[in-house]
Design an enzyme around this catalytic site. Structure first.
Site, PDB file in Angstrom:
ATOM      1  N   ARG A 147      47.350  26.341  33.027  1.00  0.00           N
ATOM      2  CA  ARG A 147      47.067  27.377  34.028  1.00  0.00           C
ATOM      3  C   ARG A 147      48.268  28.323  34.142  1.00  0.00           C
ATOM      4  NH1 ARG A 147      47.908  25.910  38.916  1.00  0.00           N
ATOM      5  NH2 ARG A 147      46.751  23.958  38.771  1.00  0.00           N
ATOM      6  N   TYR A 189      34.424  52.111  39.685  1.00  0.00           N
ATOM      7  CA  TYR A 189      33.544  50.989  39.332  1.00  0.00           C
ATOM      8  C   TYR A 189      33.091  50.281  40.622  1.00  0.00           C
ATOM      9  CZ  TYR A 189      31.918  46.643  37.307  1.00  0.00           C
ATOM     10  OH  TYR A 189      31.147  45.566  36.959  1.00  0.00           O
ATOM     11  N   ASP A 215      42.705  52.220  36.656  1.00  0.00           N
ATOM     12  CA  ASP A 215      41.713  51.483  35.871  1.00  0.00           C
ATOM     13  C   ASP A 215      41.467  52.314  34.606  1.00  0.00           C
ATOM     14  OD1 ASP A 215      39.414  50.412  34.721  1.00  0.00           O
ATOM     15  OD2 ASP A 215      38.451  49.980  36.640  1.00  0.00           O
ATOM     16  N   LYS A 264      35.380  45.378  27.834  1.00  0.00           N
ATOM     17  CA  LYS A 264      34.853  46.616  27.283  1.00  0.00           C
ATOM     18  C   LYS A 264      35.553  46.955  25.948  1.00  0.00           C
ATOM     19  CE  LYS A 264      32.728  46.201  31.179  1.00  0.00           C
ATOM     20  NZ  LYS A 264      33.120  46.847  32.426  1.00  0.00           N
TER      21      LYS A 264
END
Ligand SMILES: *Cc1c(COP(=O)(O)O)cnc(C)c1O
Length: 395
Positions: free
Chosen positions: A61, A114, A186, A211
């Site tokens: 982690r 978004y 972004d 993306k």
């Protein structure tokens, strides 16, 4: 893999050109075997030689070598000093807000970003006493007016989805910095190949690696690239503490995808230009939103802060009925949410990605029921044009 774990990474020097960096930075052969591809380190823990002595890795982690290599690669591509990857774009948004906002802080967000971002801000972060304002960040006066003494972050997306409105990154950074706030961009739509916000003064860059960075529509992921040691320290702490990290396999998919980022983006751009021109000249299409057109209201800004126009295009079919009719007919383009894959994806924002905005919210930003968004892929462009032509004939 003797690379330091996330958080302690050295700044990339940018000694390579962009395409070389995509393929080689962080993508060195595995020192223990010579494997040319960064291995998938499918391990949850690491054996320690003795108490207090390890090879830089303790628990997956906290850090994983596959992840470290991807973070080195993405930091270099964004001209950043660090990058941290998360389980999805939204997990990256969550991490950055948890790291840098506390009760009583204020964030200014673009009014047309978004949809998942304001949903998270309003329905989750607002419950913890964080304040949000939504403004048209292409309007610099509106950004200035929205600044408060407790403003910590200005969150922008440029160009916006799906209306392709640009925000001037350097001007917004100047305004934010003057008021003691930081700017997060972004950059999902352009990818670092066409736009590197940090070079224009942004403090952090966010991506949905789902993306263009992954590029093959086969895995979710998110990233925050940052500029200051304190950013890296807090983001690494959040990976360890909140735990929404990207799995080694998904990291490997992005490492693999990013190797071809430059050639993919060139082809996306080339096909995007052809599709935009085709749509503009089509009698059934009323309007085409695409920053590559010389009469796009922000074409000059597009040329200043982007080195290409990407492959996101929105066009007006005139009505919901028309949009529905044409979308039922596409055969090469796939009717689907998401974007940035090698395959052309086409969608209806009003009922898909932007349904949650509601009719009033969509009207406010100028998103109509007749609009169709296309993420132009890298197929043979003739096949795409023929497909769009036969689909538009249904209107
Ligand atoms: C998809 C997307 C996100 C969210 O990313 P996920 O990987 O789906 O969580 C954020 N911003 C933009 C611009 C996106 O396209």
């Amino acid at each position: 893999m003797a690379k330091k774990p996330a958080g302690g990474k050295k700044r990339q020097t940018g000694k390579f050109g962009f395409s070389t960096a995509c393929i080689h930075t962080g993508q060195e052969p595995d020192p223990s075997t010579g494997a040319i591809v960064v291995p998938i380190f499918a391990t949850s823990t690491y054996v320690q030689e003795e108490v207090g002595k390890n090879k830089g890795y303790e628990y997956a982690r906290v850090s994983n070598p596959t992840r470290t290599q991807l973070e080195i690669n993405l930091a270099a591509l964004e001209s950043a000093s660090s990058a941290h990857v998360f389980a999805s774009g939204m997990a990256a948004v969550t991490a950055v807000t948890q790291c840098f906002l506390k009760q009583g802080d204020h964030l200014i967000c673009g009014h047309n970003v978004y949809g998942g971002v304001p949903r998270y801000f309003n329905q989750v972060m607002a419950n913890y006493g964080v304040e949000f304002s939504y403004v048209d960040t292409s309007d610099l006066d509106a950004v200035k007016k929205a600044m408060r003494r407790n403003t910590r972050i200005v969150w922008i997306e440029t160009p916006t989805n799906p209306l392709m409105v640009l925000t001037d990154i350097s001007e917004v950074s100047r305004i934010a910095h003057a008021g003691g706030a930081e700017v997060v961009v972004d950059n999902t739509f352009m990818s670092p190949y066409f736009q590197r916000p940090i070079e224009f003064g942004a403090d952090m860059v966010m991506h949905s690696t789902t993306k263009f960075l992954n590029g093959h529509s086969d895995g979710l992921g998110g990233m925050i690239a940052a500029t200051k040691p304190i950013h890296a320290e807090k983001l690494a702490f959040m990976q360890k503490t909140s735990g929404a990290i990207l799995s080694p396999f998904e990291c490997w998919l992005v490492l693999r995808g990013v190797k071809s980022l430059a050639v993919r983006m060139e082809k996306h751009d080339e096909n995007g230009r052809a599709v935009a021109d085709f749509l503009r000249n089509h009698p059934k299409v009323k309007q085409v939103l695409y920053p590559g057109f010389s009469d796009h209201p922000q074409h000059a800004l597009a040329k200043r802060q982007m080195s290409g126009f990407g492959s996101m295009i929105t066009f007006e079919t005139g009505s919901f009925k028309n949009a529905k009719k044409m979308l039922a007919k596409v055969r090469v383009c796939s009717l689907a949410e998401s974007l940035g894959g090698v395959e052309t994806l086409i969608s209806h924002p009003a009922t898909m990605t932007h349904a949650a905005l509601g009719e009033k919210g969509r009207k406010e930003i100028g998103l109509t029921d007749g609009m169709v968004r296309i993420s132009v892929g890298i197929e043979d462009v003739e096949d795409l044009l023929a497909d769009l032509d036969q689909a538009l004939a249904a209107i």
